[in-house]
Design a protein around this motif. Structure first.
Motif, PDB file in Angstrom:
ATOM      1  N   ASN A 137      -2.541  11.174   5.187  1.00 12.26           N
ATOM      2  CA  ASN A 137      -3.293  10.266   4.235  1.00 12.26           C
ATOM      3  C   ASN A 137      -3.534   9.094   4.822  1.00 12.26           C
ATOM      4  N   TRP A 138      -2.940   8.474   5.957  1.00 15.24           N
ATOM      5  CA  TRP A 138      -3.134   7.084   6.461  1.00 15.24           C
ATOM      6  C   TRP A 138      -3.599   7.395   7.923  1.00 15.24           C
ATOM      7  N   SER A 139      -4.763   6.142   8.014  1.00 11.27           N
ATOM      8  CA  SER A 139      -5.279   6.112   9.507  1.00 11.27           C
ATOM      9  C   SER A 139      -5.087   4.876  10.059  1.00 11.27           C
ATOM     10  N   LEU A 140      -4.482   4.508  10.979  1.00 10.93           N
ATOM     11  CA  LEU A 140      -4.319   3.051  11.560  1.00 10.93           C
ATOM     12  C   LEU A 140      -5.441   2.861  12.711  1.00 10.93           C
ATOM     13  N   LEU A 141      -6.436   2.035  12.669  1.00  8.29           N
ATOM     14  CA  LEU A 141      -7.561   1.957  13.665  1.00  8.29           C
ATOM     15  C   LEU A 141      -7.467   0.855  14.510  1.00  8.29           C
ATOM     16  N   SER A 142      -7.961   1.117  15.775  1.00  8.98           N
ATOM     17  CA  SER A 142      -7.852  -0.091  16.646  1.00  8.98           C
ATOM     18  C   SER A 142      -9.277   0.399  17.372  1.00  8.98           C
ATOM     19  N   GLY A 143      -9.969  -0.916  17.343  1.00 14.62           N
ATOM     20  CA  GLY A 143     -11.330  -0.763  17.979  1.00 14.62           C
ATOM     21  C   GLY A 143     -11.637  -1.914  19.038  1.00 14.62           C
ATOM     22  N   ASP A 144     -12.996  -1.889  19.727  1.00 12.16           N
ATOM     23  CA  ASP A 144     -13.510  -3.082  20.330  1.00 12.16           C
ATOM     24  C   ASP A 144     -13.728  -4.318  19.477  1.00 12.16           C
ATOM     25  N   GLU A 145     -14.003  -5.356  20.244  1.00 12.29           N
ATOM     26  CA  GLU A 145     -14.319  -6.659  19.542  1.00 12.29           C
ATOM     27  C   GLU A 145     -15.456  -6.276  18.594  1.00 12.29           C
ATOM     28  N   GLN A 146     -16.472  -5.702  19.170  1.00 13.43           N
ATOM     29  CA  GLN A 146     -18.044  -5.641  18.229  1.00 13.43           C
ATOM     30  C   GLN A 146     -17.518  -4.907  16.913  1.00 13.43           C
ATOM     31  N   ASN A 147     -16.887  -3.915  17.293  1.00  8.15           N
ATOM     32  CA  ASN A 147     -16.713  -2.909  16.040  1.00  8.15           C
ATOM     33  C   ASN A 147     -15.884  -3.651  14.911  1.00  8.15           C
ATOM     34  N   THR A 148     -14.701  -4.141  15.708  1.00  3.66           N
ATOM     35  CA  THR A 148     -13.582  -4.994  14.814  1.00  3.66           C
ATOM     36  C   THR A 148     -14.219  -6.051  13.990  1.00  3.66           C
ATOM     37  N   LYS A 149     -15.370  -6.865  14.694  1.00  3.91           N
ATOM     38  CA  LYS A 149     -15.795  -7.869  13.847  1.00  3.91           C
ATOM     39  C   LYS A 149     -16.820  -7.452  12.781  1.00  3.91           C
ATOM     40  N   GLU A 150     -17.577  -6.270  13.231  1.00  2.91           N
ATOM     41  CA  GLU A 150     -18.412  -5.679  12.316  1.00  2.91           C
ATOM     42  C   GLU A 150     -17.699  -5.280  11.011  1.00  2.91           C
TER      43      GLU A 150
ATOM     44  N   ILE B  75       0.846  -1.205  -0.055  1.00  2.45           N
ATOM     45  CA  ILE B  75       0.128  -0.115  -0.076  1.00  2.45           C
ATOM     46  C   ILE B  75       0.760   1.166  -0.075  1.00  2.45           C
ATOM     47  N   HIS B  76       2.043   1.271   0.691  1.00  4.77           N
ATOM     48  CA  HIS B  76       2.882   2.347   0.692  1.00  4.77           C
ATOM     49  C   HIS B  76       3.641   2.464  -0.562  1.00  4.77           C
ATOM     50  N   LEU B  77       3.881   1.219  -1.197  1.00  4.91           N
ATOM     51  CA  LEU B  77       4.386   1.595  -2.656  1.00  4.91           C
ATOM     52  C   LEU B  77       3.448   2.313  -3.628  1.00  4.91           C
ATOM     53  N   ILE B  78       2.147   1.937  -3.506  1.00  2.00           N
ATOM     54  CA  ILE B  78       0.984   2.370  -4.224  1.00  2.00           C
ATOM     55  C   ILE B  78       1.006   3.955  -4.054  1.00  2.00           C
ATOM     56  N   GLU B  79       1.068   4.300  -2.650  1.00  2.00           N
ATOM     57  CA  GLU B  79       0.969   5.617  -2.378  1.00  2.00           C
ATOM     58  C   GLU B  79       2.129   6.448  -3.055  1.00  2.00           C
ATOM     59  N   GLN B  80       3.176   5.947  -2.871  1.00  2.00           N
ATOM     60  CA  GLN B  80       4.273   6.581  -3.766  1.00  2.00           C
ATOM     61  C   GLN B  80       4.576   6.705  -5.159  1.00  2.00           C
ATOM     62  N   ARG B  81       3.629   5.689  -5.734  1.00  2.00           N
ATOM     63  CA  ARG B  81       3.536   5.897  -7.136  1.00  2.00           C
ATOM     64  C   ARG B  81       2.323   6.404  -7.819  1.00  2.00           C
ATOM     65  N   LEU B  82       1.334   7.133  -6.732  1.00  5.82           N
ATOM     66  CA  LEU B  82       0.277   7.646  -7.072  1.00  5.82           C
ATOM     67  C   LEU B  82       0.704   9.086  -8.000  1.00  5.82           C
ATOM     68  N   PRO B  83      -0.132   9.244  -9.208  1.00  6.10           N
ATOM     69  CA  PRO B  83       0.138  10.615  -9.815  1.00  6.10           C
ATOM     70  C   PRO B  83      -0.149  11.919  -9.044  1.00  6.10           C
ATOM     71  N   ALA B  84       0.358  12.854  -9.237  1.00 10.90           N
ATOM     72  CA  ALA B  84       0.190  14.103  -8.317  1.00 10.90           C
ATOM     73  C   ALA B  84      -1.112  14.607  -8.303  1.00 10.90           C
ATOM     74  N   GLU B  85      -1.866  14.445  -9.278  1.00 11.61           N
ATOM     75  CA  GLU B  85      -3.168  14.960  -9.231  1.00 11.61           C
ATOM     76  C   GLU B  85      -4.276  14.109  -8.547  1.00 11.61           C
ATOM     77  N   LEU B  86      -3.760  12.815  -8.178  1.00 11.26           N
ATOM     78  CA  LEU B  86      -4.530  11.782  -7.218  1.00 11.26           C
ATOM     79  C   LEU B  86      -4.088  11.668  -5.844  1.00 11.26           C
ATOM     80  N   LYS B  87      -3.007  12.210  -5.552  1.00 12.41           N
ATOM     81  CA  LYS B  87      -2.423  12.506  -4.215  1.00 12.41           C
ATOM     82  C   LYS B  87      -3.177  12.562  -2.905  1.00 12.41           C
ATOM     83  N   ASN B  88      -4.061  13.872  -3.038  1.00 17.81           N
ATOM     84  CA  ASN B  88      -4.973  14.088  -2.174  1.00 17.81           C
ATOM     85  C   ASN B  88      -6.302  13.536  -2.469  1.00 17.81           C
TER      86      ASN B  88
END
Lengths: 143, 202
Positions: free
Chosen positions: B125-138, B80-93
């Protein structure tokens, strides 16, 4: 006499029989786990076994295999040892066999170089220096 | 005669519309609305966020991982990190990257932050998410991700240690919150994913 000793040392050097090629470890954060990868060239006439790996900055080190568990799932299991047949090369690589470095005592950042001890049944202990990378360059290029 | 011409025009219009629609369906194998339900998570800075609200109007690549994984999950994250680095400028945001842990007991926000920082991941541009069991399972159910605990043991310090057999996947979500494609995560075809992102960004 000195020449004879030097000659014997050359022929008893484990690196002649077992050669470690392209070692690298993936970056990893303190408290987390990462992987160590390399190729083992067995140039001798008999099989050898890698049965233990030591890396001081890791609280726990195990030899593992990543495997396809079916249904687009991947798993990982400890294998304990790797047998390298005579006159052959065995590759530990991402998505396959690897050394798992767990409970890291420090951050292993890109460019870090650490000493790793590999223990083989026949040739004994081999020390290697291993650099930390995000991913091996060749694999990045292949994408 | 007029009726005949009208019918021909109507038929042609229907044919063209059908062709356009079938073209869309052919490009993406999926079209699943993921906005009907929201789930609550903490991001890497322990800020409460609602998913998928945080990806509103963005093209999104999503992966579910666990940080104790030494092999597959780092490979997926790296792809995913490599894809981010290869995104054309107009798509970066226009593109957002979401990583959700299916091992929230060990993957606290602080752990996820360290996992990202050691890989030079930019939180703009990245978010790393941690949740409780219920939200994670859903969310796992929503994205068809499975995770099965294995090799559970208590080590010498009494700490529970385990591995996880898990789905190896990167998912693509469009700007309208619709899941459009799933790819193998660790061995992803980066060119294909980039093309699909460009297709959505056009």
């Amino acid at each position: 006499m000195n020449l004879l000793i030097a000659f014997l040392m050359i022929f008893s050097n484990p690196s002649d029989k077992i050669k470690i090629v392209d070692p690298w470890m993936r970056v990893g954060a303190q408290g987390q786990a990462t992987g160590l990868f390399f190729k083992i060239e067995n140039n001798s006439d008999k099989a050898d076994t890698l049965y233990k790996v030591e890396f001081e900055p890791a609280g726990l080190v195990q030899i593992h295999e990543t495997y396809d568990a079916g249904n687009n799932m991947m798993g990982m299991r400890e294998v304990g040892k790797i047998i390298i047949p005579a006159k052959s090369t065995f590759e530990l690589k991402p998505g396959s066999y690897h050394v798992m470095l767990m409970k890291l005592k420090q951050d292993i950042k890109k460019g870090y170089v650490g000493d790793v001890a590999l223990y083989f049944k026949n040739v004994g202990k081999i020390m290697i220096k291993v650099e930390a990378k995000e991913m091996m360059m060749k694999q990045t290029m292949e994408h | 005669m007029k009726t005949l011409i009208k019918n021909i025009l109507l038929f042609s219009t229907l044919l063209i519309t059908a062709n356009i629609l079938s073209g869309c369906y052919e490009h993406f194998p999926l079209d699943q609305d993921i906005t009907r339900t929201q789930n609550t998570f903490l991001n890497q800075d322990s800020v409460k966020v609602e998913f998928p609200t945080i990806i509103k109007d963005k093209i999104t690549l999503l992966a579910m991982v666990y940080t104790h994984c030494p092999d597959i999950c780092p490979m997926t994250t790296h792809n995913i990190h490599l894809i981010e680095q290869r995104l054309p400028a107009e798509l970066k945001n226009k593109v957002k990257f979401i990583v959700i842990s299916f091992d929230p007991n060990r993957d606290t926000p602080a752990v996820l932050k360290k996992f990202a920082q050691i890989r030079d991941i930019n939180f703009d541009n990245w978010s790393l998410l941690s949740g409780d069991e219920q939200n994670t399972k859903e969310v796992m159910l929503k994205f068809g991700v499975k995770a099965i605990l294995t090799d559970s043991t208590y080590d010498a310090t009494g700490e529970l240690s385990y591995n996880i057999i898990h789905t190896d996947r990167i998912s693509l979500i469009d700007q309208d919150g619709r899941l459009r494609s799933n790819y193998k995560g660790s061995t992803a075809d980066l060119d294909m994913i980039l093309e699909d992102i460009k297709y959505l960004g056009e």
